[in-house]
Design a protein around this motif. Structure first.
Motif: not given
Length: 450
Positions: A45-50, A95-108
């Motif tokens: 958390y914090g750094c705008g670049r990261c 791309s091979s399986a045409e699967i979209y993945i979203d990563l949802d950490p609890a903090h966000w």
């Protein structure tokens, strides 16, 4: 680290849940400000670049691990058109399986606003009919669709859970040894360091160099300059107009995407366009001859390419004018000229000429010859005699009395025509002194009686 709220307290005296605002230096070298409790919840958390929108270290690590296990390219930060004004952003795409993945950490993704965005995104993906899965931590609200639960925020644990789910979907995904996973994670971290030190390709400085030159200060994230800000950023910044040097505050997205500019210059631009749209009220339709008399426009900015004929006939903009007859220069608004007002010295001369020249048969000598015979001299205009004076003229002249022949006095022509004559002869005609003198004497006698 420096404590801004409580300068006397450092890391050894601050609790992890402290609300103190401190300044921090990120691993990428950027300085930023954040509260202690926010930094304790998430080290990222914090750094705008990261924290640039679109990528994170977790996404890059999982992309490297999945690419090593599947032998296929894994795209990071993929955009998918969902029918909205802005495209849907997805974390990973196989791309091979045409699967979209979203990563949802609890903090966000544990808050109410984040949950509402997740529900809307799941609904859009269901309508598109694509293969879509979410990897969520415990503590996040449930969302419809395919979901995989991960424990900690460790990339290797997320990979093992996601790889097991891919095998259940008949997607080829081999197992990786601990050494192979360590190599993939190290490669992801090297890519993350390079990503941190490289400004975004679609930055404000590259896409809008003119706006970047007017950026003075970033109030939301001071460490983020024009080369790090994207056009859709909501950061509130200080801007200075390159034309009129006016300073104001607004968001980056307001300037780059909504096309807002300097408030004073915008008002002048709207006024200018309004004048151009009202063609029937321009100076060119009312008095086009004024163009040859205008020297320059005074109240319009020098950079504004505007002509006098494009101004409205009732405009209050001041213009420097030059008389074509006497070359006299004066300053007056446009409305004064279009209403008929011109050079003041020429107007005075015209009025004087009208007063000086009576019409034929209308002079003092023609209408009042007896009064003209007593004329001696014109004190105001010596060159004008009875033949060039009007009976109602205000010129002061010298006259002689036709009765006594020796007395002379001064009065206006209009008063002489009305019957004013020699004061001495008037006193002799009435047998008493002048009216003013007798009245003063009577008041003095009454005062002495009392």
């Amino acid at each position: 680290m420096a404590n801004i709220s409580w300068p006397g307290h450092g890391p050894e005296t601050l609790y992890p849940r402290a609300a103190a605002l401190c300044s921090w230096r990120c691993r990428c070298g950027a300085l930023y400000e954040a509260h202690v409790r926010d930094r304790a919840k998430s080290p990222d958390y914090g750094c705008g670049r990261c924290r640039r929108r679109g990528r994170s270290l977790l996404e890059l690590e999982l992309a490297q691990l999945l690419a090593a296990a599947t032998g296929d390219e894994v795209e990071v930060d993929v955009r998918l058109d969902g029918g909205r004004r802005s495209a849907e952003r997805l974390d990973l795409f196989l791309s091979s399986a045409e699967i979209y993945i979203d990563l949802d950490p609890a903090h966000w993704h544990a808050g109410a606003a984040a949950h509402a965005r997740d529900l809307r995104k799941s609904e859009v993906m269901a309508k598109l009919g694509v293969r879509y899965v979410r990897v969520r931590q415990p503590g996040t609200p449930p969302v419809p669709g395919e979901t995989v639960v991960a424990g900690t925020k460790d990339a290797t644990e997320w990979f093992l859970i996601l790889a097991e789910w891919l095998r259940s979907q008949s997607v080829p995904c081999s197992s990786l040894s601990s050494d192979r996973m360590a190599v993939a994670v190290a490669a992801a971290r090297e890519e993350w360091k390079a990503y941190q030190s490289t400004p975004p390709g679609e930055s404000l400085a590259k896409l809008f160099p003119a706006l970047a030159s007017e950026l003075v200060e970033n109030l939301t994230r001071p460490e983020m300059g024009a080369q790090w800000l994207v056009p859709g950023s909501a950061d509130r910044c200080v801007w200075q107009c390159g034309t009129c040097r006016h300073v104001w505050r607004t968001q980056v997205v307001s300037r780059a995407q909504r096309k807002t500019g300097c408030p004073p210059c915008s008002r002048r631009e709207r006024s200018y366009q309004a004048r151009l749209s009202r063609a029937e009220l321009r100076v060119r339709d009312v008095a086009p001859e004024l163009l040859s008399q205008a020297v320059r426009i005074l109240d319009v900015d020098k950079t504004r390419d505007i002509e006098l004929l494009d101004l409205a006939r009732g405009s209050t903009i001041r213009v420097l004018w030059r008389c074509p007859d006497c070359a006299h220069e004066w300053v007056a608004p446009v409305v004064n000229r279009t209403s008929g007002r011109g050079c003041q010295p020429c107007s005075i001369r015209r009025r004087s000429a009208i007063r000086q020249d009576p019409p034929p048969g209308g002079s003092l000598a023609d209408l009042h010859p007896d009064v003209a015979d007593t004329f001696l001299a014109n004190l105001d205009h010596p060159e004008r005699g009875p033949d060039r004076l009007r009976p109602r003229s205000g010129d002061r002249c010298r006259w002689h009395c036709p009765c006594c022949g020796s007395n002379e006095w001064e009065t206006k022509v209009s008063a002489r025509v009305k019957g004013q004559g020699c004061g001495r002869c008037r006193g002799q005609r009435t047998g008493r002194p002048r009216v003013g003198t007798s009245r003063r004497r009577m008041r003095l006698d009454e005062f002495r009686l009392f």
